[in-house]
Scaffold this active site. Structure first.
Site, PDB file in Angstrom:
ATOM      1  N   CYS A 181       0.829  -1.201   0.000  1.00 33.60           N
ATOM      2  CA  CYS A 181       0.000   0.000   0.000  1.00 33.60           C
ATOM      3  C   CYS A 181       0.864   1.251   0.000  1.00 33.60           C
ATOM      4  CB  CYS A 181      -0.910  -0.031   1.232  1.00 33.60           C
ATOM      5  SG  CYS A 181      -1.844   1.486   1.440  1.00 33.60           S
TER       6      CYS A 181
ATOM      7  N   CYS B 258      -0.428   4.070   2.304  1.00 28.43           N
ATOM      8  CA  CYS B 258      -0.192   3.864   3.727  1.00 28.43           C
ATOM      9  C   CYS B 258       1.270   4.137   4.094  1.00 28.43           C
ATOM     10  CB  CYS B 258      -0.492   2.423   4.139  1.00 28.43           C
ATOM     11  SG  CYS B 258      -1.973   1.745   3.425  1.00 28.43           S
ATOM     12  N   ASP B 259       2.179   3.591   3.321  1.00 27.80           N
ATOM     13  CA  ASP B 259       3.577   3.525   3.758  1.00 27.80           C
ATOM     14  C   ASP B 259       4.542   4.369   2.941  1.00 27.80           C
ATOM     15  OD1 ASP B 259       2.697   1.691   5.648  1.00 27.80           O
ATOM     16  OD2 ASP B 259       3.040  -0.008   4.330  1.00 27.80           O
TER      17      ASP B 259
END
Lengths: 311, 52
Positions: free
Chosen positions: A134, A137-138
């Site tokens: 992701c 997200c990261d």
């Protein structure tokens, strides 16, 4: 029994939310069950450019927020619980979650798919320690670091371009010698000076002591293996994996007809079981997109309404 | 609580490259880590109960 729903929708991604919207507007007594947060894969997508009417530079979470609010407005019930067991045969279907048991005349399955892992040694151990599925997200963790994106489809290329916002350099590692992504996305990637390509290559292992420190890449033509190590100063690099999806269909095994883990439906979203429909990424189809999931949801809710009223 | 967005070096030093990650420190020592794959309700509750 008093408390029998007309429709239970499993999954709160675009397919499930769209089904909820149509069911709510038809005044069907509807429950949507979502295990974590609304949106499914879209909640982790940085930018959506191909949903009709979507605003420019708008994110997946923002689109989902609007879809979600719109669905709830039409009066459906929504719970955040994990479904553990389903009983789909017969006129009344039973859904058991971690907390409750629900009954319904129809079920719309919209549980989608999850990112497929590479499946090589070291990958699982280093999730959240350099291995990610992701970018939204990261991605920010890799500001000014190097990042490798594994895959050559739409998601890989799109998220690769997105990651150039953070990373010093993004290398797309693909097992073929050309990308499978849409031409428009490819043009973006080729024009981006921060993006590099490693063709005919697959990752065969990921190494590191509690953080990604290296990986081995194999040339699919020559079989030659090459080790990629983190820059000494950086100490690490990112591996973002976008090599396809695995349908979330384990719950329905043995009850519903599937093909390779995907649920088979007709064009009205009907499965082989009366009163059970499937929508979105979980069903056998050619194009898995927000727009097709939303369309599936609308059709399924409409067909559920017809089924209940006996037409 | 560490904002990993603004403390990247610290995050790398602590081997945290994804969120959410729960790390328990006792006396300055890292004693347990719960990464995103296992960060479900039951595991978080158990982690808290083990250490607090």
């Amino acid at each position: 029994m008093e408390n029998i729903y007309d429709v239970i929708i499993l999954g709160g991604g675009p397919g499930g939310l769209s089904a909820g919207l149509y069911a709510g507007r038809s005044r069907l007594k509807t429950l949507l069950i979502e295990k974590a947060f609304d949106g499914g894969q879209i909640a982790t997508t940085a930018e959506i450019e191909n949903y009709p009417g979507q605003m420019e530079h708008d994110s997946g979470p923002s689109l989902i927020e609007r879809m979600s609010a719109q669905t709830v407005k039409f009066g459906i019930d929504k719970v955040y619980e994990t479904v553990e067991e389903v009983q789909l045969d017969g006129p009344i279907k039973t859904i058991k979650t971690s907390e409750n048991t629900y009954q319904s005349k129809t079920v719309i399955i919209a549980t989608g798919a999850n990112p497929r892992p590479i499946g090589c040694p070291g990958e699982k151990e280093l999730i959240g320690k350099g291995v990610s599925y992701c970018a939204t997200c990261d991605g920010a963790f890799f500001e000014d670091l190097e990042v490798y994106v594994i895959g050559g489809g739409d998601t890989a290329v799109e998220e690769g371009v997105y990651l150039t916002r953070f990373a010093r350099k993004v290398t797309i590692v693909h097992r073929r010698d050309e990308l499978r992504a849409a031409k428009y996305l490819q043009e973006h990637a080729f024009a981006n000076p921060k993006i590099d390509f490693m063709w005919n290559s697959v990752v065969v292992d990921v190494k590191g002591d509690e953080i990604v420190e290296g990986m081995t890449v194999e040339d699919t033509k020559t079989g030659e293996r090459r080790e990629i190590l983190a820059d000494e100063e950086d100490g690490t690099f990112g591996i973002f994996v976008f090599v396809g999806f695995v349908p979330n269909s384990g719950l329905y095994e043995g009850q519903i007809t599937m093909e390779g883990g995907y649920i088979v439906t007709d064009e009205d979203m009907k499965t082989n079981i009366d009163g059970v429909f499937a929508v979105g990424d979980i069903r056998v189809k050619t194009l898995r997109q927000v727009v097709t999931a939303a369309a599936d949801g609308a059709i399924a809710a409409t067909m559920a309404d017809k089924y209940i009223s006996g037409h | 609580m560490v904002n990993t967005g603004t403390n990247k070096r610290l995050a790398i030093g602590q081997r945290v490259m994804g969120i959410p990650t729960f790390v328990v420190y006792e006396g300055g020592e890292k004693v347990e880590t719960l990464g995103k794959e296992d960060a479900n309700e039951a595991n978080i509750e158990a982690l808290i109960e083990r250490h607090i």
